[in-house]
Design a protein around this motif. Structure first.
Motif, PDB file in Angstrom:
ATOM      1  N   GLU A   1      15.112  16.766  -2.325  1.00 14.74           N
ATOM      2  CA  GLU A   1      16.793  17.323  -2.487  1.00 14.74           C
ATOM      3  C   GLU A   1      17.414  16.127  -2.749  1.00 14.74           C
ATOM      4  N   ASP A   2      16.808  14.749  -2.230  1.00 10.65           N
ATOM      5  CA  ASP A   2      18.159  13.270  -3.249  1.00 10.65           C
ATOM      6  C   ASP A   2      16.153  12.871  -4.403  1.00 10.65           C
ATOM      7  N   PRO A   3      16.574  12.517  -5.586  1.00  6.39           N
ATOM      8  CA  PRO A   3      15.352  12.140  -5.820  1.00  6.39           C
ATOM      9  C   PRO A   3      14.849  11.085  -5.835  1.00  6.39           C
ATOM     10  N   ALA A   4      15.932   9.684  -5.626  1.00  8.00           N
ATOM     11  CA  ALA A   4      16.348   8.891  -5.728  1.00  8.00           C
ATOM     12  C   ALA A   4      14.396   8.520  -4.218  1.00  8.00           C
ATOM     13  N   LEU A   5      14.484   9.370  -3.021  1.00  4.83           N
ATOM     14  CA  LEU A   5      13.534   9.309  -2.238  1.00  4.83           C
ATOM     15  C   LEU A   5      12.479  10.254  -2.419  1.00  4.83           C
ATOM     16  N   SER A   6      11.636  10.130  -3.538  1.00  7.04           N
ATOM     17  CA  SER A   6      10.979  10.981  -4.222  1.00  7.04           C
ATOM     18  C   SER A   6       9.664  10.463  -4.235  1.00  7.04           C
ATOM     19  N   ALA A   7       9.968   8.872  -4.350  1.00  7.75           N
ATOM     20  CA  ALA A   7       8.455   8.588  -4.366  1.00  7.75           C
ATOM     21  C   ALA A   7       7.964   8.268  -2.624  1.00  7.75           C
ATOM     22  N   LEU A   8       8.756   7.807  -2.237  1.00  8.30           N
ATOM     23  CA  LEU A   8       8.746   7.365  -0.914  1.00  8.30           C
ATOM     24  C   LEU A   8       8.114   8.683  -0.091  1.00  8.30           C
ATOM     25  N   HIS A   9       9.018   9.692  -0.080  1.00  5.55           N
ATOM     26  CA  HIS A   9       9.045  11.512   0.159  1.00  5.55           C
ATOM     27  C   HIS A   9       7.278  11.900  -0.006  1.00  5.55           C
ATOM     28  N   SER A  10       6.895  11.514  -0.823  1.00  9.58           N
ATOM     29  CA  SER A  10       5.749  12.175  -1.848  1.00  9.58           C
ATOM     30  C   SER A  10       4.301  11.273  -1.079  1.00  9.58           C
ATOM     31  N   ALA A  11       4.577   9.088  -0.788  1.00 10.73           N
ATOM     32  CA  ALA A  11       3.746   8.738  -0.261  1.00 10.73           C
ATOM     33  C   ALA A  11       3.671   9.339   1.181  1.00 10.73           C
ATOM     34  N   LEU A  12       4.671   9.527   2.123  1.00  7.91           N
ATOM     35  CA  LEU A  12       5.243   9.614   3.675  1.00  7.91           C
ATOM     36  C   LEU A  12       4.545  10.776   4.275  1.00  7.91           C
ATOM     37  N   SER A  13       4.696  12.043   3.495  1.00  5.84           N
ATOM     38  CA  SER A  13       4.126  13.640   3.400  1.00  5.84           C
ATOM     39  C   SER A  13       2.677  13.463   3.644  1.00  5.84           C
ATOM     40  N   PRO A  14       2.538  14.439   5.389  1.00  4.22           N
ATOM     41  CA  PRO A  14       1.474  15.056   5.837  1.00  4.22           C
ATOM     42  C   PRO A  14       0.366  15.072   5.028  1.00  4.22           C
ATOM     43  N   ARG A  15       0.933  15.624   3.779  1.00  5.57           N
ATOM     44  CA  ARG A  15      -0.192  16.564   3.465  1.00  5.57           C
ATOM     45  C   ARG A  15      -1.090  15.904   2.322  1.00  5.57           C
TER      46      ARG A  15
ATOM     47  N   ILE B   1       0.956  -0.558  -0.084  1.00  4.15           N
ATOM     48  CA  ILE B   1       0.338   0.061   0.176  1.00  4.15           C
ATOM     49  C   ILE B   1       0.646   1.380  -0.041  1.00  4.15           C
ATOM     50  N   ILE B   2       1.996   1.173   0.799  1.00  2.00           N
ATOM     51  CA  ILE B   2       2.987   2.479   1.018  1.00  2.00           C
ATOM     52  C   ILE B   2       3.564   2.903  -0.251  1.00  2.00           C
ATOM     53  N   GLN B   3       4.503   1.537  -1.073  1.00  2.00           N
ATOM     54  CA  GLN B   3       4.922   1.794  -1.545  1.00  2.00           C
ATOM     55  C   GLN B   3       3.892   2.426  -3.607  1.00  2.00           C
ATOM     56  N   GLU B   4       2.050   1.648  -3.213  1.00  2.00           N
ATOM     57  CA  GLU B   4       1.184   2.052  -4.518  1.00  2.00           C
ATOM     58  C   GLU B   4       1.696   3.294  -3.940  1.00  2.00           C
ATOM     59  N   TRP B   5       0.902   3.974  -3.100  1.00  2.00           N
ATOM     60  CA  TRP B   5       0.718   5.155  -2.387  1.00  2.00           C
ATOM     61  C   TRP B   5       2.183   6.155  -3.044  1.00  2.00           C
ATOM     62  N   ALA B   6       3.093   5.843  -2.355  1.00  2.00           N
ATOM     63  CA  ALA B   6       3.937   6.520  -3.347  1.00  2.00           C
ATOM     64  C   ALA B   6       4.437   6.705  -4.564  1.00  2.00           C
ATOM     65  N   VAL B   7       4.058   5.422  -5.556  1.00  2.00           N
ATOM     66  CA  VAL B   7       3.890   5.313  -7.482  1.00  2.00           C
ATOM     67  C   VAL B   7       3.049   7.126  -7.621  1.00  2.00           C
ATOM     68  N   VAL B   8       1.678   6.582  -6.856  1.00  2.00           N
ATOM     69  CA  VAL B   8       0.736   7.060  -7.438  1.00  2.00           C
ATOM     70  C   VAL B   8       0.614   9.438  -7.058  1.00  2.00           C
ATOM     71  N   MET B   9       1.351   9.143  -5.463  1.00  2.00           N
ATOM     72  CA  MET B   9       1.533  10.647  -5.233  1.00  2.00           C
ATOM     73  C   MET B   9       2.924  11.211  -6.252  1.00  2.00           C
ATOM     74  N   ASP B  10       4.045  10.065  -6.576  1.00  2.34           N
ATOM     75  CA  ASP B  10       5.127  10.898  -6.994  1.00  2.34           C
ATOM     76  C   ASP B  10       4.857  11.328  -8.373  1.00  2.34           C
ATOM     77  N   TYR B  11       3.512  10.445  -8.841  1.00  2.37           N
ATOM     78  CA  TYR B  11       2.963  11.028 -10.478  1.00  2.37           C
ATOM     79  C   TYR B  11       1.936  12.805  -9.551  1.00  2.37           C
ATOM     80  N   VAL B  12       1.875  12.539  -8.825  1.00  2.66           N
ATOM     81  CA  VAL B  12       0.559  13.419  -8.838  1.00  2.66           C
ATOM     82  C   VAL B  12       1.782  14.997  -8.242  1.00  2.66           C
ATOM     83  N   THR B  13       2.062  14.963  -7.739  1.00  2.00           N
ATOM     84  CA  THR B  13       3.087  15.562  -6.744  1.00  2.00           C
ATOM     85  C   THR B  13       3.959  16.410  -7.688  1.00  2.00           C
ATOM     86  N   PRO B  14       4.166  18.037  -7.603  1.00  2.00           N
ATOM     87  CA  PRO B  14       5.025  17.945  -8.490  1.00  2.00           C
ATOM     88  C   PRO B  14       6.869  18.569  -8.198  1.00  2.00           C
ATOM     89  N   ARG B  15       6.503  18.748  -6.563  1.00  2.77           N
ATOM     90  CA  ARG B  15       7.523  18.551  -5.478  1.00  2.77           C
ATOM     91  C   ARG B  15       8.513  17.897  -5.513  1.00  2.77           C
TER      92      ARG B  15
END
Length: 108
Positions: free
Chosen positions: A90-104, A73-87
């Motif tokens: 700093e570390d591009p390798a963390l972009s998918a997980l950063h998006s999924a775990l963002s409180p917003r 579930i976390i990985q699926e959300w990471a992929v979805v949020m990475d796709y829809v979140t423009p920000r």
């Protein structure tokens, strides 16, 4: 500490780590059942760490399936949020997980 396989893809490494995070989030307790003989790691290596770290399973136990579901579930959300979140973090390798775990925006 969470240990993961070095010789695999980054996505698989993330899944292994998230599976272990799933155990933490669900407050699973170690049952202590090793289920196999462990390699001899010497007298200085903590035996309890070896019993947890070298255990293999096929996810027949409910708590293992639950941890696997959390990771998925976390990985699926990471992929979805990475796709829809423009920000971009700093570390591009963390972009998918950063998006999924963002409180917003994220799942948690």
């Amino acid at each position: 500490m969470i240990f993961y396989q070095k010789e695999t893809t980054r996505v698989h490494q993330d899944h292994i780590i998230l599976h272990e995070v799933g155990h933490i989030l669900a407050d699973h307790q170690d049952d202590g059942d090793v289920g196999e003989d462990l390699p001899d790691l010497g007298p200085d290596f903590p035996h309890d760490l070896a019993t947890r770290g070298f255990r293999r399973t096929c996810y027949t136990e409910g708590y293992e399936r639950e941890a696997e579901l959390v990771a998925t579930i976390i990985q699926e959300w990471a992929v979805v949020m990475d796709y829809v979140t423009p920000r971009t973090p700093e570390d591009p390798a963390l972009s998918a997980l950063h998006s999924a775990l963002s409180p917003r925006w994220g799942w948690l």
